[in-house]
Enzyme design. Sequence first.
Site, short mmCIF file in Angstrom:
data_model
loop_
_atom_site.label_atom_id
_atom_site.label_comp_id
_atom_site.label_asym_id
_atom_site.label_seq_id
_atom_site.Cartn_x
_atom_site.Cartn_y
_atom_site.Cartn_z
N ASN A 89 0.86 -1.18 0.00
CA ASN A 89 0.00 0.00 0.00
C ASN A 89 0.90 1.24 0.00
O ASN A 89 1.45 1.60 1.03
CB ASN A 89 -0.92 -0.01 1.24
CG ASN A 89 -1.80 1.22 1.29
OD1 ASN A 89 -1.85 1.99 0.33
ND2 ASN A 89 -2.49 1.42 2.40
N TRP A 90 1.03 1.84 -1.18
CA TRP A 90 1.94 2.98 -1.31
C TRP A 90 1.35 4.26 -0.72
O TRP A 90 2.06 5.28 -0.66
CB TRP A 90 2.27 3.21 -2.79
CG TRP A 90 3.28 2.25 -3.36
CD1 TRP A 90 3.92 1.24 -2.69
CD2 TRP A 90 3.79 2.24 -4.70
NE1 TRP A 90 4.78 0.60 -3.54
CE2 TRP A 90 4.72 1.19 -4.77
CE3 TRP A 90 3.55 3.00 -5.85
CZ2 TRP A 90 5.41 0.88 -5.95
CZ3 TRP A 90 4.22 2.69 -7.02
CH2 TRP A 90 5.15 1.65 -7.06
N HIS A 127 -9.79 1.74 4.84
CA HIS A 127 -8.50 1.93 5.51
C HIS A 127 -8.67 2.97 6.61
O HIS A 127 -9.41 3.94 6.45
CB HIS A 127 -7.44 2.37 4.49
CG HIS A 127 -6.06 2.32 5.05
ND1 HIS A 127 -5.57 3.29 5.90
CD2 HIS A 127 -5.07 1.40 4.91
CE1 HIS A 127 -4.34 2.97 6.26
NE2 HIS A 127 -4.01 1.83 5.67
N GLU A 146 -5.67 -4.17 10.80
CA GLU A 146 -4.64 -3.14 10.94
C GLU A 146 -4.92 -2.31 12.19
O GLU A 146 -5.70 -1.33 12.11
CB GLU A 146 -4.65 -2.21 9.72
CG GLU A 146 -4.28 -2.88 8.42
CD GLU A 146 -3.67 -1.89 7.42
OE1 GLU A 146 -2.57 -2.17 6.95
OE2 GLU A 146 -4.29 -0.85 7.15
N GLY A 190 2.39 2.92 10.78
CA GLY A 190 3.34 4.00 10.51
C GLY A 190 4.41 4.17 11.58
O GLY A 190 5.03 5.23 11.67
N SER A 247 3.13 -1.45 10.67
CA SER A 247 4.57 -1.51 10.97
C SER A 247 5.18 -2.88 10.70
O SER A 247 5.96 -3.39 11.51
CB SER A 247 4.84 -1.05 12.41
OG SER A 247 4.52 0.31 12.52
N GLY A 293 2.85 -0.90 4.44
CA GLY A 293 2.91 0.52 4.10
C GLY A 293 4.35 0.96 3.84
O GLY A 293 4.91 0.66 2.78
P1 13P Z 1 2.80 0.85 7.77
O1 13P Z 1 3.32 -0.47 7.27
O2 13P Z 1 3.54 2.03 7.29
O3 13P Z 1 2.60 0.82 9.26
O4 13P Z 1 1.33 1.02 7.16
C1 13P Z 1 0.41 0.01 7.33
C2 13P Z 1 -0.77 0.33 6.52
O5 13P Z 1 -1.50 1.24 6.81
C3 13P Z 1 -0.97 -0.47 5.30
O6 13P Z 1 -2.24 -0.29 4.78
#
Ligand code: 13P
Length: 254
Positions: A9-10, A95, A166, A172, A214, A235
């Site tokens: 997921n960019w 999301h 999630e 993040g 993460s 992410g």
């Molecule tokens: P991170 O991997 O940056 O924590 O993001 C997770 C995410 O929101 C994927 O959809």
Amino acid sequence: MTRPLLIANWKNHPSSLDEAKSLLKHWSRNAKLYKKLSFFIAPPLPYLETVALRARSFAQPASQDISALSQGTHTSQVTPDILKSFGVRLAIIGHSERRALGETDEIVSQKIKIALRAGITPLLCVGELSRDQDGEHFEFLREQLKSSLAGLSRKADSARLAIAYEPVWAIGKSAKDALGPDELSQTIIFIKKILTDMFGRALAERIPILYGGSVEVSNVENLFKGTGIRGFLVGHASLNAKSLGIIAQLLLKK
Ligand code: 13P
């Protein structure tokens, strides 16, 4: 045994098309590896065609959202038909970063139905904002799942559904702040139980559950083995060409 799922997921990155192309170029050198997985890339929409064309041999394009408005004239909206014309067969829906902008369970539920009707697999994202000792996050999850999946017919709909767990507090950050494997296993059992109550055991078992929040090179193995998940929604680590390659290798490790 089905192939592990890996979804990049960019979000709103990278910040230029050139950087996106360079990431894809790097990954295409590892095409053989990515082909062993069910690998999807969900880029910002303006990069969709580039991803669809340049990653054709090793990944499928996915969308980060879908329009809740299936008919009529709506400036800015991207309908399932448009997405499908780029080869999109999977859409991330609900999301937490969209929910934070005001997307309700009701809208999420509407989007899931629109995706299913269009033949696009909805990847429903659920996750609590925080965890507490009393386990109230379980109640939160139950409500979110039930209202987001409200009104789906057992057989036809659940057969093409996927869930991404999630936890919002773990998104993040870095691997050391992510969910641990024990808590993940426990939560996956809980989610499966709710899906079983809604769709029956046989159908519920077919719904893949992914984890996101993460996921990095250092925690991917522990989170994958024995926790009951079928793959990851990644992410920030998916914007690092090298990291994603290692994550893919670890998913395939016996
Ligand atoms: P991170 O991997 O940056 O924590 O993001 C997770 C995410 O929101 C994927 O959809």
